[in-house]
Design a protein around this motif. Structure first.
Motif, PDB file in Angstrom:
ATOM      1  N   LYS A 157      40.863  38.622  31.690  1.00  0.00           N
ATOM      2  CA  LYS A 157      40.590  39.782  32.536  1.00  0.00           C
ATOM      3  C   LYS A 157      39.812  39.397  33.785  1.00  0.00           C
ATOM      4  O   LYS A 157      39.738  40.165  34.719  1.00  0.00           O
ATOM      5  N   LYS A 158      39.216  38.220  33.795  1.00  0.00           N
ATOM      6  CA  LYS A 158      38.410  37.794  34.935  1.00  0.00           C
ATOM      7  C   LYS A 158      39.198  36.952  35.929  1.00  0.00           C
ATOM      8  O   LYS A 158      38.863  36.903  37.094  1.00  0.00           O
ATOM      9  N   ASN A 159      40.214  36.240  35.470  1.00  0.00           N
ATOM     10  CA  ASN A 159      40.988  35.380  36.366  1.00  0.00           C
ATOM     11  C   ASN A 159      41.798  36.212  37.353  1.00  0.00           C
ATOM     12  O   ASN A 159      42.211  37.331  37.043  1.00  0.00           O
ATOM     13  N   PRO A 160      42.054  35.658  38.531  1.00  0.00           N
ATOM     14  CA  PRO A 160      42.928  36.355  39.486  1.00  0.00           C
ATOM     15  C   PRO A 160      44.299  36.587  38.862  1.00  0.00           C
ATOM     16  O   PRO A 160      44.786  35.771  38.076  1.00  0.00           O
ATOM     17  N   ARG A 161      44.910  37.705  39.213  1.00  0.00           N
ATOM     18  CA  ARG A 161      46.260  38.029  38.747  1.00  0.00           C
ATOM     19  C   ARG A 161      47.110  38.387  39.957  1.00  0.00           C
ATOM     20  O   ARG A 161      46.611  38.892  40.951  1.00  0.00           O
ATOM     21  N   SER A 162      48.421  38.135  39.823  1.00  0.00           N
ATOM     22  CA  SER A 162      49.332  38.386  40.935  1.00  0.00           C
ATOM     23  C   SER A 162      50.597  39.049  40.439  1.00  0.00           C
ATOM     24  O   SER A 162      51.049  38.811  39.324  1.00  0.00           O
ATOM     25  N   LYS A 163      51.161  39.868  41.297  1.00  0.00           N
ATOM     26  CA  LYS A 163      52.477  40.480  41.056  1.00  0.00           C
ATOM     27  C   LYS A 163      53.233  40.392  42.370  1.00  0.00           C
ATOM     28  O   LYS A 163      52.765  40.876  43.400  1.00  0.00           O
ATOM     29  N   VAL A 164      54.392  39.739  42.352  1.00  0.00           N
ATOM     30  CA  VAL A 164      55.178  39.550  43.570  1.00  0.00           C
ATOM     31  C   VAL A 164      56.353  40.522  43.582  1.00  0.00           C
ATOM     32  O   VAL A 164      56.920  40.847  42.539  1.00  0.00           O
ATOM     33  N   GLU A 165      56.676  41.013  44.761  1.00  0.00           N
ATOM     34  CA  GLU A 165      57.853  41.856  44.974  1.00  0.00           C
ATOM     35  C   GLU A 165      58.685  41.240  46.089  1.00  0.00           C
ATOM     36  O   GLU A 165      58.128  40.759  47.080  1.00  0.00           O
ATOM     37  N   LYS A 166      59.982  41.264  45.921  1.00  0.00           N
ATOM     38  CA  LYS A 166      60.871  40.802  46.979  1.00  0.00           C
ATOM     39  C   LYS A 166      61.318  42.026  47.771  1.00  0.00           C
ATOM     40  O   LYS A 166      61.851  42.980  47.219  1.00  0.00           O
ATOM     41  N   ILE A 167      61.086  41.989  49.080  1.00  0.00           N
ATOM     42  CA  ILE A 167      61.500  43.084  49.963  1.00  0.00           C
ATOM     43  C   ILE A 167      62.382  42.447  51.031  1.00  0.00           C
ATOM     44  O   ILE A 167      61.880  41.776  51.926  1.00  0.00           O
ATOM     45  N   GLY A 168      63.689  42.636  50.897  1.00  0.00           N
ATOM     46  CA  GLY A 168      64.631  41.951  51.775  1.00  0.00           C
ATOM     47  C   GLY A 168      64.578  40.471  51.496  1.00  0.00           C
ATOM     48  O   GLY A 168      64.726  40.035  50.360  1.00  0.00           O
ATOM     49  N   GLN A 169      64.338  39.677  52.508  1.00  0.00           N
ATOM     50  CA  GLN A 169      64.183  38.226  52.351  1.00  0.00           C
ATOM     51  C   GLN A 169      62.720  37.805  52.372  1.00  0.00           C
ATOM     52  O   GLN A 169      62.409  36.627  52.499  1.00  0.00           O
ATOM     53  N   ASN A 170      61.807  38.765  52.247  1.00  0.00           N
ATOM     54  CA  ASN A 170      60.374  38.507  52.335  1.00  0.00           C
ATOM     55  C   ASN A 170      59.684  38.806  51.010  1.00  0.00           C
ATOM     56  O   ASN A 170      60.225  39.510  50.157  1.00  0.00           O
ATOM     57  N   LEU A 171      58.484  38.281  50.881  1.00  0.00           N
ATOM     58  CA  LEU A 171      57.684  38.503  49.677  1.00  0.00           C
ATOM     59  C   LEU A 171      56.466  39.356  49.994  1.00  0.00           C
ATOM     60  O   LEU A 171      55.881  39.268  51.068  1.00  0.00           O
ATOM     61  N   HIS A 172      56.090  40.164  49.024  1.00  0.00           N
ATOM     62  CA  HIS A 172      54.909  41.027  49.096  1.00  0.00           C
ATOM     63  C   HIS A 172      54.115  40.767  47.814  1.00  0.00           C
ATOM     64  O   HIS A 172      54.637  40.949  46.721  1.00  0.00           O
ATOM     65  N   PHE A 173      52.879  40.334  47.957  1.00  0.00           N
ATOM     66  CA  PHE A 173      52.022  40.017  46.807  1.00  0.00           C
ATOM     67  C   PHE A 173      50.960  41.084  46.624  1.00  0.00           C
ATOM     68  O   PHE A 173      50.368  41.561  47.587  1.00  0.00           O
ATOM     69  N   ASN A 174      50.712  41.434  45.365  1.00  0.00           N
ATOM     70  CA  ASN A 174      49.596  42.289  44.972  1.00  0.00           C
ATOM     71  C   ASN A 174      48.701  41.443  44.083  1.00  0.00           C
ATOM     72  O   ASN A 174      49.111  41.052  42.985  1.00  0.00           O
ATOM     73  N   LEU A 175      47.498  41.136  44.556  1.00  0.00           N
ATOM     74  CA  LEU A 175      46.569  40.313  43.794  1.00  0.00           C
ATOM     75  C   LEU A 175      45.378  41.136  43.338  1.00  0.00           C
ATOM     76  O   LEU A 175      44.905  42.006  44.067  1.00  0.00           O
ATOM     77  N   SER A 176      44.896  40.818  42.140  1.00  0.00           N
ATOM     78  CA  SER A 176      43.675  41.409  41.611  1.00  0.00           C
ATOM     79  C   SER A 176      42.694  40.273  41.395  1.00  0.00           C
ATOM     80  O   SER A 176      43.036  39.270  40.757  1.00  0.00           O
ATOM     81  N   VAL A 177      41.494  40.408  41.948  1.00  0.00           N
ATOM     82  CA  VAL A 177      40.506  39.339  41.858  1.00  0.00           C
ATOM     83  C   VAL A 177      39.142  39.889  41.480  1.00  0.00           C
ATOM     84  O   VAL A 177      38.871  41.084  41.608  1.00  0.00           O
ATOM     85  N   ASN A 178      38.288  38.985  41.031  1.00  0.00           N
ATOM     86  CA  ASN A 178      36.890  39.269  40.758  1.00  0.00           C
ATOM     87  C   ASN A 178      36.069  38.300  41.594  1.00  0.00           C
ATOM     88  O   ASN A 178      36.439  37.127  41.729  1.00  0.00           O
ATOM     89  N   PHE A 179      34.974  38.777  42.148  1.00  0.00           N
ATOM     90  CA  PHE A 179      34.143  37.938  42.991  1.00  0.00           C
ATOM     91  C   PHE A 179      32.809  37.630  42.337  1.00  0.00           C
ATOM     92  O   PHE A 179      32.262  38.435  41.590  1.00  0.00           O
ATOM     93  N   ASP A 180      32.303  36.469  42.690  1.00  0.00           N
ATOM     94  CA  ASP A 180      30.977  36.041  42.279  1.00  0.00           C
ATOM     95  C   ASP A 180      29.938  36.813  43.092  1.00  0.00           C
ATOM     96  O   ASP A 180      30.277  37.516  44.041  1.00  0.00           O
ATOM     97  N   ARG A 181      28.699  36.632  42.751  1.00  0.00           N
ATOM     98  CA  ARG A 181      27.618  37.316  43.462  1.00  0.00           C
ATOM     99  C   ARG A 181      27.414  36.732  44.860  1.00  0.00           C
ATOM    100  O   ARG A 181      27.874  35.639  45.161  1.00  0.00           O
ATOM    101  N   ASP A 182      26.747  37.481  45.705  1.00  0.00           N
ATOM    102  CA  ASP A 182      26.363  37.042  47.050  1.00  0.00           C
ATOM    103  C   ASP A 182      27.546  36.555  47.877  1.00  0.00           C
ATOM    104  O   ASP A 182      27.464  35.536  48.563  1.00  0.00           O
ATOM    105  N   ILE A 183      28.626  37.280  47.833  1.00  0.00           N
ATOM    106  CA  ILE A 183      29.833  36.902  48.565  1.00  0.00           C
ATOM    107  C   ILE A 183      30.110  37.958  49.642  1.00  0.00           C
ATOM    108  O   ILE A 183      29.860  39.139  49.431  1.00  0.00           O
ATOM    109  N   ASN A 184      30.579  37.517  50.772  1.00  0.00           N
ATOM    110  CA  ASN A 184      31.018  38.439  51.810  1.00  0.00           C
ATOM    111  C   ASN A 184      32.433  38.876  51.440  1.00  0.00           C
ATOM    112  O   ASN A 184      33.395  38.130  51.634  1.00  0.00           O
ATOM    113  N   VAL A 185      32.560  40.059  50.880  1.00  0.00           N
ATOM    114  CA  VAL A 185      33.830  40.529  50.338  1.00  0.00           C
ATOM    115  C   VAL A 185      34.901  40.596  51.423  1.00  0.00           C
ATOM    116  O   VAL A 185      36.038  40.155  51.214  1.00  0.00           O
ATOM    117  N   ARG A 186      34.555  41.120  52.553  1.00  0.00           N
ATOM    118  CA  ARG A 186      35.533  41.264  53.641  1.00  0.00           C
ATOM    119  C   ARG A 186      36.105  39.903  54.046  1.00  0.00           C
ATOM    120  O   ARG A 186      37.308  39.737  54.190  1.00  0.00           O
TER     121      ARG A 186
END
Length: 108
Positions: free
Chosen positions: A45-74
């Motif tokens: 549940k803590k590791n990054p996860r990805s789901k890829v979608e093909k849209i035409g000839q291009n890829l669209h990724f949806n990633l879920s991540v968790n960050f460590d403390r003291d990180i600039n999220v943006r």
């Protein structure tokens, strides 16, 4: 995802594209990954996860991540988007048009 070449064709499974994206996201400073965590946490549940979608000839990724403390999220999200786009395009030659990032947890 598949492509034709002069001497044949290639098919890259979505799971492989997801693994490439997760690897690229995991390389960004501050992204939580199992090796960085205490054994009491649920790693999958803590590791990054990805789901890829093909849209035409291009890829669209949806990633879920968790960050460590003291990180600039943006900045970290921007770095993830750039890293995933660059790594996937360089490794596969397939255009990545979008990388959406969901931040699920920020360790404090």
């Amino acid at each position: 995802m598949s492509g034709n070449f002069v001497n044949g064709s290639v098919r890259i499974a979505d799971e492989i594209l997801d693994q490439i994206a997760v690897g690229a996201a995991s390389d960004v400073y501050g992204v939580y990954y199992a090796e960085d965590q205490d054994k009491n946490f649920s790693f999958h549940k803590k590791n990054p996860r990805s789901k890829v979608e093909k849209i035409g000839q291009n890829l669209h990724f949806n990633l879920s991540v968790n960050f460590d403390r003291d990180i600039n999220v943006r900045k970290a999200v921007k770095d993830i988007q750039e890293s995933v786009k660059n790594v996937v395009e360089n490794m596969t030659g397939i255009s990545v048009t979008r990388v959406d990032v969901s931040v699920l947890n920020l360790e404090i």
